[in-house]
Design an enzyme around this catalytic site. Structure first.
Site, PDB file in Angstrom:
ATOM      1  N   ALA A  38       0.862  -1.176   0.000  1.00 14.49           N
ATOM      2  CA  ALA A  38       0.000   0.000   0.000  1.00 14.49           C
ATOM      3  C   ALA A  38       0.904   1.232   0.000  1.00 14.49           C
ATOM      4  CB  ALA A  38      -0.887  -0.011   1.237  1.00 14.49           C
ATOM      5  N   GLY A  70       0.715  -5.067   0.889  1.00 16.65           N
ATOM      6  CA  GLY A  70      -0.476  -5.140   0.041  1.00 16.65           C
ATOM      7  C   GLY A  70      -0.208  -5.835  -1.289  1.00 16.65           C
ATOM      8  N   GLU A  77      -0.457  -9.423  -0.536  1.00 11.08           N
ATOM      9  CA  GLU A  77      -1.893  -9.683  -0.301  1.00 11.08           C
ATOM     10  C   GLU A  77      -2.671  -9.705  -1.619  1.00 11.08           C
ATOM     11  OE1 GLU A  77      -1.751  -6.453   2.561  1.00 11.08           O
ATOM     12  OE2 GLU A  77      -2.674  -7.732   4.063  1.00 11.08           O
ATOM     13  N   GLU A 131       4.697  -5.078   7.333  1.00 11.63           N
ATOM     14  CA  GLU A 131       3.919  -4.022   7.995  1.00 11.63           C
ATOM     15  C   GLU A 131       4.418  -3.704   9.401  1.00 11.63           C
ATOM     16  OE1 GLU A 131       2.667  -6.402   6.123  1.00 11.63           O
ATOM     17  OE2 GLU A 131       1.131  -5.578   4.817  1.00 11.63           O
TER      18      GLU A 131
HETATM   19  N1  DAK Z   1       4.577   3.222  -0.757  1.00 11.40           N
HETATM   20  C1  DAK Z   1       4.943   4.375  -1.323  1.00 11.40           C
HETATM   21  N2  DAK Z   1       6.067   4.528  -2.045  1.00 11.40           N
HETATM   22  C2  DAK Z   1       6.857   3.460  -2.184  1.00 11.40           C
HETATM   23  C3  DAK Z   1       6.541   2.214  -1.620  1.00 11.40           C
HETATM   24  C4  DAK Z   1       5.336   2.117  -0.876  1.00 11.40           C
HETATM   25  N3  DAK Z   1       4.887   0.973  -0.343  1.00 11.40           N
HETATM   26  N4  DAK Z   1       7.531   1.354  -1.923  1.00 11.40           N
HETATM   27  C5  DAK Z   1       8.409   2.039  -2.654  1.00 11.40           C
HETATM   28  N5  DAK Z   1       8.010   3.296  -2.824  1.00 11.40           N
HETATM   29  C6  DAK Z   1       8.686   4.351  -3.542  1.00 11.40           C
HETATM   30  C7  DAK Z   1       9.875   4.907  -2.753  1.00 11.40           C
HETATM   31  O1  DAK Z   1       9.448   5.838  -1.815  1.00 11.40           O
HETATM   32  C8  DAK Z   1      10.694   5.517  -3.853  1.00 11.40           C
HETATM   33  O2  DAK Z   1      10.132   6.753  -4.214  1.00 11.40           O
HETATM   34  P1  DAK Z   1      11.066   8.057  -4.485  1.00 11.40           P
HETATM   35  O3  DAK Z   1      11.851   8.232  -3.236  1.00 11.40           O
HETATM   36  O4  DAK Z   1      11.920   7.648  -5.670  1.00 11.40           O
HETATM   37  O5  DAK Z   1      10.099   9.155  -4.777  1.00 11.40           O
HETATM   38  C9  DAK Z   1      10.487   4.580  -5.023  1.00 11.40           C
HETATM   39  O6  DAK Z   1       9.274   3.856  -4.733  1.00 11.40           O
HETATM   40  C10 DAK Z   1      11.596   3.568  -5.190  1.00 11.40           C
HETATM   41  O7  DAK Z   1      11.790   2.928  -3.947  1.00 11.40           O
HETATM   42  P2  DAK Z   1      13.232   2.786  -3.248  1.00 11.40           P
HETATM   43  O8  DAK Z   1      14.109   3.914  -3.630  1.00 11.40           O
HETATM   44  O9  DAK Z   1      12.986   2.534  -1.819  1.00 11.40           O
HETATM   45  O10 DAK Z   1      13.758   1.467  -3.990  1.00 11.40           O
HETATM   46  P3  DAK Z   1      14.748   0.386  -3.419  1.00 11.40           P
HETATM   47  O11 DAK Z   1      15.073  -0.506  -4.570  1.00 11.40           O
HETATM   48  O12 DAK Z   1      15.886   1.011  -2.678  1.00 11.40           O
HETATM   49  O13 DAK Z   1      13.904  -0.443  -2.346  1.00 11.40           O
HETATM   50  C11 DAK Z   1      11.925  -1.606  -1.541  1.00 11.40           C
HETATM   51  C12 DAK Z   1      12.812  -1.211  -2.767  1.00 11.40           C
HETATM   52  C13 DAK Z   1      10.677  -2.281  -2.080  1.00 11.40           C
HETATM   53  C14 DAK Z   1      12.703  -2.622  -0.687  1.00 11.40           C
HETATM   54  C15 DAK Z   1      11.602  -0.349  -0.712  1.00 11.40           C
HETATM   55  O14 DAK Z   1      11.048   0.620  -1.599  1.00 11.40           O
HETATM   56  C16 DAK Z   1      10.610  -0.607   0.360  1.00 11.40           C
HETATM   57  O15 DAK Z   1      10.945  -1.159   1.406  1.00 11.40           O
HETATM   58  N6  DAK Z   1       9.361  -0.201   0.118  1.00 11.40           N
HETATM   59  C17 DAK Z   1       8.298  -0.319   1.118  1.00 11.40           C
HETATM   60  C18 DAK Z   1       7.826  -1.742   1.189  1.00 11.40           C
HETATM   61  C19 DAK Z   1       6.779  -1.897   2.252  1.00 11.40           C
HETATM   62  O16 DAK Z   1       6.987  -1.630   3.441  1.00 11.40           O
HETATM   63  N7  DAK Z   1       5.631  -2.317   1.838  1.00 11.40           N
HETATM   64  C20 DAK Z   1       4.485  -2.537   2.717  1.00 11.40           C
HETATM   65  C21 DAK Z   1       3.738  -1.255   2.808  1.00 11.40           C
HETATM   66  S1  DAK Z   1       2.464  -1.352   4.029  1.00 11.40           S
HETATM   67  C22 DAK Z   1      -4.045  -1.247   6.748  1.00 11.40           C
HETATM   68  C23 DAK Z   1      -2.998  -1.754   7.462  1.00 11.40           C
HETATM   69  C24 DAK Z   1      -1.789  -1.941   6.849  1.00 11.40           C
HETATM   70  C25 DAK Z   1      -1.638  -1.674   5.524  1.00 11.40           C
HETATM   71  C26 DAK Z   1      -2.679  -1.205   4.809  1.00 11.40           C
HETATM   72  C27 DAK Z   1      -3.904  -0.999   5.412  1.00 11.40           C
HETATM   73  N8  DAK Z   1      -5.294  -1.011   7.379  1.00 11.40           N
HETATM   74  C28 DAK Z   1      -5.536  -1.594   8.669  1.00 11.40           C
HETATM   75  C29 DAK Z   1      -6.233  -0.171   6.777  1.00 11.40           C
HETATM   76  C30 DAK Z   1      -0.308  -1.822   4.991  1.00 11.40           C
HETATM   77  C31 DAK Z   1      -0.117  -2.194   3.841  1.00 11.40           C
HETATM   78  C32 DAK Z   1       1.203  -2.158   3.239  1.00 11.40           C
HETATM   79  O17 DAK Z   1       1.317  -2.652   2.180  1.00 11.40           O
END
Ligand code: DAK
Length: 260
Positions: free
Chosen positions: A66, A111, A114, A134
């Site tokens: 997400a 997400g 998921e 998360e």
């Molecule tokens: N959201 C927003 N932007 C993201 C992103 C994300 N999930 N993942 C990557 N990006 C963006 C980065 O911010 C970056 O943007 P700029 O800085 O260039 O503007 C760009 O994509 C490239 O990412 P990186 O520079 O970080 O690239 P790397 O190759 O160095 O790293 C990575 C790749 C996938 C390991 C890293 O980007 C990363 O760790 N991303 C986050 C992964 C993550 O944590 N995903 C889970 C998100 S939480 C809810 C409860 C929970 C949720 C939803 C609802 N409710 C109860 C309602 C949670 C859901 C989730 O999915």
């Protein structure tokens, strides 16, 4: 159909949905999930779509979760509504009449994992990475990860992935049953289309009934699941495809199914 964050193509009965925000590694913001909702509702009632493939735009990511920047300032109510809406969209994907294949071409985190789990089958590129990170953000999986992951890989392994937030590679995902197949990245879409074509050559009503029997039965006790299966099995005998399938076998020729 034109979308801002999705690419939609249709090729010979196969609908290909590409989540396309490569600059954000295809992170799901609310606009993207709304578009997905609209597209999935259209596909649900489209008799020309026989199977669906979902993949991510660019080389690096299926869906990296997400959108964290959009979520960071949400309050309790907004968080709950966001989870409720995305859950409902993923449920629609899971319950589409057509089989759905996730072609996982990179990060499938949070997400993204998921979303892949709401598909019927997952084919992963060798560079794919899976995880539920998360807890690193101080939240829990919110798009049914706490429910679908243990159902797919068992409670112990699901809890380890969720408690640690660790990422696993495609081979490990294959080993624990999270994905059906691992292929070189360059062959991913061909592998997904090949599987799609094989499934499309089978009796379509039978495939659809297999899907609903598994989906419905997973939430039932064994006796109720078997009762559901018996009814679905009976329905097959009201179809021309059953007549043709069994006749073709006896006549030692390939069956020509018509989906009736
Ligand atoms: N959201 C927003 N932007 C993201 C992103 C994300 N999930 N993942 C990557 N990006 C963006 C980065 O911010 C970056 O943007 P700029 O800085 O260039 O503007 C760009 O994509 C490239 O990412 P990186 O520079 O970080 O690239 P790397 O190759 O160095 O790293 C990575 C790749 C996938 C390991 C890293 O980007 C990363 O760790 N991303 C986050 C992964 C993550 O944590 N995903 C889970 C998100 S939480 C809810 C409860 C929970 C949720 C939803 C609802 N409710 C109860 C309602 C949670 C859901 C989730 O999915």
């Amino acid at each position: 159909m034109e979308f801002k964050n999705l690419i939609f193509q249709k090729e010979d009965g196969i609908a290909i949905i590409t989540v396309n925000r490569p600059k954000a590694l295809n992170a799901l913001n609310s606009e993207t999930v709304k578009e997905l909702n609209q597209l999935v509702e259209t596909i649900d009632s489209d008799p020309d779509t026989k199977i669906v493939i979902i993949t991510g735009g660019g080389e690096k990511s299926f869906v990296a979760g997400a959108d964290i920047s959009e979520m960071q300032n949400m309050n309790t109510l907004e968080g709950r509504n966001w989870g409720k809406f995305a859950q409902s969209v993923f449920n629609k994907i899971e319950n589409l009449p057509q089989p759905v294949i996730a072609a996982v071409n990179g990060y499938a985190l949070g997400g993204g994992c998921e979303l892949a789990m709401s598909c019927d089958i997952r084919i992963a590129a060798e560079n794919a990475k899976f995880g539920q990170p998360e807890v690193l953000l101080g939240v829990i999986p919110g798009f049914a990860g706490t429910q679908r992951l243990p159902r797919l890989i068992g409670k112990g392994r699901a809890k380890e992935l969720m408690f640690t937030g660790d990422q696993i590679d495609a081979q490990e995902a294959y080993r624990i049953g999270l994905v059906n197949k691992v292929v070189p990245a360059s062959e991913l879409m061909d592998a997904a289309k090949k599987m799609a074509e094989k499934i499309m050559s089978r009796g379509p009503i039978a495939v659809q009934l297999c899907k609903t029997a598994v989906n419905e039965g997973m939430d039932m006790d064994l006796d109720s699941g078997q009762a559901y299966e018996r009814e679905a099995f009976g329905v097959c005998f009201a179809t021309e495809d059953q007549t043709e399938g069994m006749k073709a076998f006896v006549e030692k020729r390939p069956a020509k199914f018509i989906g009736k």
